[in-house]
Design an enzyme around this catalytic site. Structure first.
Site, PDB file in Angstrom:
ATOM      1  N   LYS A  44      29.755  31.245  39.763  1.00  0.00           N
ATOM      2  CA  LYS A  44      30.708  30.674  40.695  1.00  0.00           C
ATOM      3  C   LYS A  44      31.176  31.715  41.707  1.00  0.00           C
ATOM      4  CE  LYS A  44      32.461  28.151  36.712  1.00  0.00           C
ATOM      5  NZ  LYS A  44      33.568  28.165  35.701  1.00  0.00           N
ATOM      6  N   GLU A 100      25.076  36.845  46.666  1.00  0.00           N
ATOM      7  CA  GLU A 100      25.697  37.269  45.407  1.00  0.00           C
ATOM      8  C   GLU A 100      27.077  37.849  45.672  1.00  0.00           C
ATOM      9  OE1 GLU A 100      26.030  37.025  42.429  1.00  0.00           O
ATOM     10  OE2 GLU A 100      24.767  38.384  41.269  1.00  0.00           O
ATOM     11  N   ASP A 101      27.954  37.738  44.686  1.00  0.00           N
ATOM     12  CA  ASP A 101      29.292  38.322  44.838  1.00  0.00           C
ATOM     13  C   ASP A 101      29.269  39.840  44.640  1.00  0.00           C
ATOM     14  OD1 ASP A 101      28.648  38.016  42.143  1.00  0.00           O
ATOM     15  OD2 ASP A 101      30.501  37.004  41.574  1.00  0.00           O
ATOM     16  N   ASP A 104      26.215  44.669  39.768  1.00  0.00           N
ATOM     17  CA  ASP A 104      26.783  45.660  38.861  1.00  0.00           C
ATOM     18  C   ASP A 104      25.611  46.379  38.173  1.00  0.00           C
ATOM     19  OD1 ASP A 104      28.860  46.904  37.368  1.00  0.00           O
ATOM     20  OD2 ASP A 104      28.768  45.367  35.818  1.00  0.00           O
ATOM     21  N   LYS A 132      28.036  47.887  43.186  1.00  0.00           N
ATOM     22  CA  LYS A 132      28.596  48.910  42.299  1.00  0.00           C
ATOM     23  C   LYS A 132      27.430  49.753  41.788  1.00  0.00           C
ATOM     24  CE  LYS A 132      31.764  46.818  39.362  1.00  0.00           C
ATOM     25  NZ  LYS A 132      32.119  46.385  37.970  1.00  0.00           N
ATOM     26  N   PHE A 153      36.873  47.246  37.660  1.00  0.00           N
ATOM     27  CA  PHE A 153      36.682  45.826  37.393  1.00  0.00           C
ATOM     28  C   PHE A 153      37.342  45.032  38.512  1.00  0.00           C
ATOM     29  CE2 PHE A 153      36.845  41.610  35.774  1.00  0.00           C
ATOM     30  CZ  PHE A 153      35.556  41.486  35.282  1.00  0.00           C
ATOM     31  N   ASP A 160      36.117  36.869  39.115  1.00  0.00           N
ATOM     32  CA  ASP A 160      37.100  36.499  38.097  1.00  0.00           C
ATOM     33  C   ASP A 160      37.239  37.534  37.002  1.00  0.00           C
ATOM     34  OD1 ASP A 160      34.452  35.954  36.953  1.00  0.00           O
ATOM     35  OD2 ASP A 160      35.565  35.061  35.292  1.00  0.00           O
ATOM     36  N   ARG A 166      39.892  33.974  40.917  1.00  0.00           N
ATOM     37  CA  ARG A 166      38.832  33.711  41.901  1.00  0.00           C
ATOM     38  C   ARG A 166      39.406  33.305  43.256  1.00  0.00           C
ATOM     39  NH1 ARG A 166      33.849  33.487  39.268  1.00  0.00           N
ATOM     40  NH2 ARG A 166      33.810  32.587  37.176  1.00  0.00           N
TER      41      ARG A 166
HETATM   42  P1  IMP Z   1      25.140  42.427  36.624  1.00  0.00           P
HETATM   43  O1  IMP Z   1      24.069  41.616  35.979  1.00  0.00           O
HETATM   44  O2  IMP Z   1      25.704  43.443  35.672  1.00  0.00           O
HETATM   45  O3  IMP Z   1      24.671  43.086  37.912  1.00  0.00           O
HETATM   46  O4  IMP Z   1      26.359  41.500  37.002  1.00  0.00           O
HETATM   47  C1  IMP Z   1      26.290  40.130  36.846  1.00  0.00           C
HETATM   48  C2  IMP Z   1      27.513  39.392  37.304  1.00  0.00           C
HETATM   49  O5  IMP Z   1      28.648  39.837  36.600  1.00  0.00           O
HETATM   50  C3  IMP Z   1      27.908  39.534  38.756  1.00  0.00           C
HETATM   51  O6  IMP Z   1      27.176  38.716  39.624  1.00  0.00           O
HETATM   52  C4  IMP Z   1      29.355  39.111  38.698  1.00  0.00           C
HETATM   53  O7  IMP Z   1      29.459  37.705  38.761  1.00  0.00           O
HETATM   54  C5  IMP Z   1      29.791  39.659  37.359  1.00  0.00           C
HETATM   55  N1  IMP Z   1      30.469  40.952  37.567  1.00  0.00           N
HETATM   56  C6  IMP Z   1      29.943  42.188  37.605  1.00  0.00           C
HETATM   57  N2  IMP Z   1      30.875  43.127  37.863  1.00  0.00           N
HETATM   58  C7  IMP Z   1      32.039  42.447  37.999  1.00  0.00           C
HETATM   59  C8  IMP Z   1      33.392  42.839  38.292  1.00  0.00           C
HETATM   60  O8  IMP Z   1      33.732  44.017  38.520  1.00  0.00           O
HETATM   61  N3  IMP Z   1      34.314  41.848  38.328  1.00  0.00           N
HETATM   62  C9  IMP Z   1      33.994  40.531  38.110  1.00  0.00           C
HETATM   63  N4  IMP Z   1      32.753  40.121  37.844  1.00  0.00           N
HETATM   64  C10 IMP Z   1      31.782  41.066  37.784  1.00  0.00           C
HETATM   65 MG    MG Z   2      27.621  36.706  40.374  1.00  0.00          MG
END
Ligand code: IMP
Ligand code: MG
Length: 179
Positions: A44, A100-101, A104, A132, A153, A160, A166
């Site tokens: 979302k 993408e938001d 990470d 990040k 975070f 969220d 959000r």
């Molecule tokens: P990744 O697979 O670790 O790159 O991250 C997957 C998803 O986790 C991202 O698309 C976000 O929706 C969520 N996410 C990662 N870091 C954060 C954060 O700092 N705050 C909130 N959601 C996060």
């Molecule tokens: Mg995401």
């Protein structure tokens, strides 16, 4: 945590995000001149960023959404990715831009990218509001990046913590003491 406490820790305002959306939207418009694109938002978290970005893309544009989850209700990734809402469109020979938001560890997006590439689109690129890079676990570099953030975070503007925050119209963060 009350909104007045979070407001003291604003990393980016809605104006900052709008500025970036405009900049990247124009860049995408240039890069895909004469082509059609499908913007694929990740639910979302990416909805606010997607809504902002698409205003500045002056191309033949379609939108769709996917939901992939690798997070539980905590703040660290489980490493296991599942698609909980699939893409509705036929993406064969299409230009896909995943919107993408935040990237990470990169685990979710590298899985999603492979998942999409199996359907033989013309091209898959990534446009993320936040990056990040210090947390990366796989080799993945977004093609379009709004802002780079430290290992915090992040909440707000679609992001969220346990489904809350959000709706904040700015980017903030939670510290261990806030959780
Ligand atoms: P990744 O697979 O670790 O790159 O991250 C997957 C998803 O986790 C991202 O698309 C976000 O929706 C969520 N996410 C990662 N870091 C954060 C954060 O700092 N705050 C909130 N959601 C996060
Ligand atoms: Mg995401």
């Amino acid at each position: 945590m009350a909104e007045k406490d979070i407001k003291g820790k604003i990393l980016y305002t809605d104006k900052d995000i709008q500025k970036k959306a405009k900049e990247l939207g124009k860049q995408i418009t240039k890069d895909y001149a004469g082509e059609e694109v499908i913007l694929l938002g990740t639910l979302k978290g990416a909805i606010m960023w997607m809504a902002e970005l698409m205003k500045y893309i002056d191309l033949d544009t379609k939108i769709d959404f996917v939901a992939a989850s690798s997070y539980g209700s905590g703040t660290t990734t489980s490493g296991v990715v599942t698609i909980t809402k699939d893409i509705d469109m036929d993406i064969y020979n299409r230009n896909i831009i995943i919107v993408e938001d935040i990237v990470d560890t990169g685990v979710t997006l590298s899985y999603l990218k492979k998942y999409l590439e199996d359907r033989n689109p013309k091209d898959v690129k990534i446009c993320t509001m936040l990056d990040k890079p210090s947390r990366r676990r796989v080799d993945l570099k977004p093609d379009y990046i709004g802002y780079e953030v430290e290992d915090l975070f992040i909440i707000g503007y679609g992001l969220d913590y346990d489904q809350r925050y959000r709706n904040l119209p700015y980017i903030s963060y939670l510290e261990p003491g806030d959780l």
